[in-house]
Design an enzyme around this catalytic site. Structure first.
Site, PDB file in Angstrom:
ATOM      1  N   GLY A  69     -51.107  -3.188  72.671  1.00 19.41           N
ATOM      2  CA  GLY A  69     -50.290  -3.987  73.486  1.00 19.41           C
ATOM      3  C   GLY A  69     -50.379  -3.409  75.284  1.00 19.41           C
ATOM      4  O   GLY A  69     -50.546  -3.904  76.433  1.00 19.41           O
ATOM      5  N   ASN A 152     -38.837  -8.002  74.309  1.00 22.73           N
ATOM      6  CA  ASN A 152     -38.721  -7.049  73.330  1.00 22.73           C
ATOM      7  C   ASN A 152     -36.847  -6.823  72.716  1.00 22.73           C
ATOM      8  O   ASN A 152     -36.200  -6.725  72.003  1.00 22.73           O
ATOM      9  CB  ASN A 152     -39.533  -6.147  73.424  1.00 22.73           C
ATOM     10  CG  ASN A 152     -39.648  -5.059  74.914  1.00 22.73           C
ATOM     11  OD1 ASN A 152     -39.106  -6.109  75.765  1.00 22.73           O
ATOM     12  ND2 ASN A 152     -39.046  -4.262  74.800  1.00 22.73           N
ATOM     13  N   GLN A 180     -44.651  -9.872  71.856  1.00 24.14           N
ATOM     14  CA  GLN A 180     -43.187  -9.647  71.395  1.00 24.14           C
ATOM     15  C   GLN A 180     -42.758 -11.416  70.665  1.00 24.14           C
ATOM     16  O   GLN A 180     -42.372 -11.175  69.230  1.00 24.14           O
ATOM     17  CB  GLN A 180     -42.048  -9.238  71.955  1.00 24.14           C
ATOM     18  CG  GLN A 180     -40.684  -9.027  71.631  1.00 24.14           C
ATOM     19  CD  GLN A 180     -41.148  -8.007  70.530  1.00 24.14           C
ATOM     20  OE1 GLN A 180     -40.105  -8.192  68.927  1.00 24.14           O
ATOM     21  NE2 GLN A 180     -41.133  -6.336  70.360  1.00 24.14           N
ATOM     22  N   ALA A 201     -51.135  -6.646  67.228  1.00 25.86           N
ATOM     23  CA  ALA A 201     -50.688  -6.000  65.913  1.00 25.86           C
ATOM     24  C   ALA A 201     -49.518  -5.705  65.581  1.00 25.86           C
ATOM     25  O   ALA A 201     -49.491  -6.485  64.340  1.00 25.86           O
ATOM     26  CB  ALA A 201     -51.666  -5.473  65.360  1.00 25.86           C
ATOM     27  N   HIS A 202     -49.433  -4.554  65.310  1.00 27.02           N
ATOM     28  CA  HIS A 202     -47.977  -4.198  64.495  1.00 27.02           C
ATOM     29  C   HIS A 202     -47.226  -4.578  64.568  1.00 27.02           C
ATOM     30  O   HIS A 202     -45.887  -4.022  63.927  1.00 27.02           O
ATOM     31  CB  HIS A 202     -48.076  -2.123  65.151  1.00 27.02           C
ATOM     32  CG  HIS A 202     -47.273  -2.206  66.562  1.00 27.02           C
ATOM     33  ND1 HIS A 202     -45.635  -1.925  66.769  1.00 27.02           N
ATOM     34  CD2 HIS A 202     -47.878  -1.872  67.489  1.00 27.02           C
ATOM     35  CE1 HIS A 202     -46.175  -0.576  67.705  1.00 27.02           C
ATOM     36  NE2 HIS A 202     -46.808  -1.079  68.345  1.00 27.02           N
ATOM     37  N   THR A 238     -66.878   2.936  71.275  1.00 26.88           N
ATOM     38  CA  THR A 238     -67.268   2.541  70.357  1.00 26.88           C
ATOM     39  C   THR A 238     -65.494   1.717  69.639  1.00 26.88           C
ATOM     40  O   THR A 238     -65.024   1.983  69.307  1.00 26.88           O
ATOM     41  CB  THR A 238     -67.842   3.233  69.201  1.00 26.88           C
ATOM     42  OG1 THR A 238     -68.651   4.231  70.468  1.00 26.88           O
ATOM     43  CG2 THR A 238     -67.510   2.457  68.175  1.00 26.88           C
ATOM     44  N   CYS A 326     -32.615   7.470  76.077  1.00 33.96           N
ATOM     45  CA  CYS A 326     -32.220   8.811  75.886  1.00 33.96           C
ATOM     46  C   CYS A 326     -31.876   9.823  76.908  1.00 33.96           C
ATOM     47  O   CYS A 326     -32.858  10.640  76.050  1.00 33.96           O
ATOM     48  CB  CYS A 326     -32.513   9.162  74.243  1.00 33.96           C
ATOM     49  SG  CYS A 326     -31.356  10.154  73.394  1.00 33.96           S
TER      50      CYS A 326
END
Ligand SMILES: *Cc1c(COP(=O)(O)O)cnc(C)c1O
Length: 385
Positions: A69, A152, A180, A201-202, A238, A326
């Site tokens: 993304g 997100n 998202q 995709a994830h 590729t 963090c």
């Protein structure tokens, strides 16, 4: 361990793994090769592209497969910025303050190293970019507007259709980061009216490390990864055949099962929001209640260190996330918390709870009884005051 961080990533659907599997070591050819191994791999990419195009209601040659993304955001913004400046001289890029770092950092670099001028669009208290804000900000020298479809961190859905209309009426390219949003919202590019749209995709039960960019025909774009002529000369390298197959299958299933998935997650989300706001003092919802991703609950707790709360939750068996970066010793609220106007004492105590197809009511109830004492504990241990 109960996983409540589906906005960070999702497990790969086993049907997707199955679809990808032959392309690792059986049909392993290079899609650019002339021989039959190559032809089989090329055919797999072609049919994946067609499948994605059916979901997006566009033509197959308007889909560019990328590595994630973030890369799709980079290709869209960098590629269009260079091309528009060359074509019209326009140098201004407009983006919301609440964008993902894949957009904000890209713009910072375009400003710093390439002389583009960046205007950050304010969001309202719910983190939404209003069409009026966009209409006021654009000028004759605006090249691109980039506003995410859904946020997100706080789940707010932006009025993409209205913003796209304003851009189109003014001949300005419009890009949306839908990474998202795609898990739950319709992604018909004609209905939305966008020129470019990023996907990964994830976030919808596909593999990590593969994305796509929709590029409307006629949109000027300069490639940002140069080399071979793959992906219509827009993205050299590729192609990652198994992952592209996985992307297409995950998106197809998401589109097919969208209503069922929404029906599963939305009541869980509402149960979380209702219970947290009722049971935890000095708590508030972040983001919009109505215009909100159906699987997404996010909160701010006053005088709580969000990272400490995550650690306590992890020890108690729950995986969630927070918005604040963090930085040891000196935590800072995230840009999104600042953009929606939260003070430091609230902004540092953010918590994101996102559910998915595997989440059960029992999981949610366990979480909801564990959370209040942990917030209490984190409040007592808070050193950021
Ligand atoms: C996850 C995410 C990205 C980045 O996608 P990757 O595939 O992890 O690079 C970009 N934008 C939004 C809104 C996201 O949620």
């Amino acid at each position: 361990m109960i996983y409540l961080d589906y906005s960070a990533t999702t497990p790969v659907d086993s049907r997707v793994v199955e679809a990808m599997s032959p392309f690792f070591n059986v049909s392993f050819g290079n899609p650019s090769s002339v021989h039959r191994f190559g032809q089989i791999a090329e055919a797999a990419i072609d049919s994946s592209r067609e499948s994605v195009a059916r979901v997006l209601h566009c033509k197959p040659d308007e889909i560019v497969f990328t590595s994630c993304g973030s890369e799709s955001d980079n290709l869209a913004i960098r590629g269009a910025a260079y091309a528009m400046r060359e074509k019209t001289g326009a140098k201004w890029i407009l983006a919301s303050r609440a964008e993902h770092p894949a957009v904000t950092k890209t713009l910072e670099y375009l400003g710093k190293y390439d002389g583009f001028l960046i205007e950050w669009l304010d969001v309202n208290e719910q983190g939404m970019v209003t069409p009026e804000t966009v209409a006021k900000a654009i000028c004759g020298d605006t090249a691109i507007v980039s506003v995410m479809y859904a946020n997100n961190e706080i789940g707010t859905i932006n009025p993409i259709k209205e913003i796209a209309e304003i851009c189109r009426a003014n001949n300005i390219l419009f890009h949306t980061d839908a990474v998202q949003a795609a898990a739950y919202l319709p992604v018909d590019v004609n209905d939305l009216g966008v020129d470019m749209m990023s996907l990964g995709a994830h976030k919808f039960y596909g593999p990590k490390g593969v994305g796509a960019l929709y590029v409307r025909k006629g949109t000027p774009l300069v490639p940002h990864l140069t080399g071979g002529g793959q992906e219509f000369n827009l993205r050299a390298g590729t192609q990652n055949v198994p992952y592209i197959v996985g992307f297409a299958e995950a998106l197809r299933l998401t589109n097919e099962e969208r209503d069922q998935r929404v029906a599963h997650v939305q009541p869980l989300r509402d149960r979380i929001i209702g219970s947290v706001l009722e049971s935890i003092p000095d708590s508030r919802l972040t983001g919009d209640m109505g215009s909100r991703l159906p699987h997404h609950a996010s909160f701010a707790f006053k005088d709580v260190d969000g990272n400490l709360l995550l650690t306590l939750l992890d020890a108690a068996g729950f995986a969630c996330s927070s918005g604040s970066a963090c930085k040891t010793g000196n935590p800072e609220p995230s840009e999104v918390m600042n953009a929606i106007g939260l003070s430091r004492e609230w902004g540092l105590g953010s918590l994101r709870v996102t559910v998915g197809v595997q989440t059960t009511t029992a999981d949610v109830d366990k979480f909801l009884s564990a959370l209040p004492p942990l917030v209490e504990k984190a409040r007592k241990l808070n050193t950021n005051k």
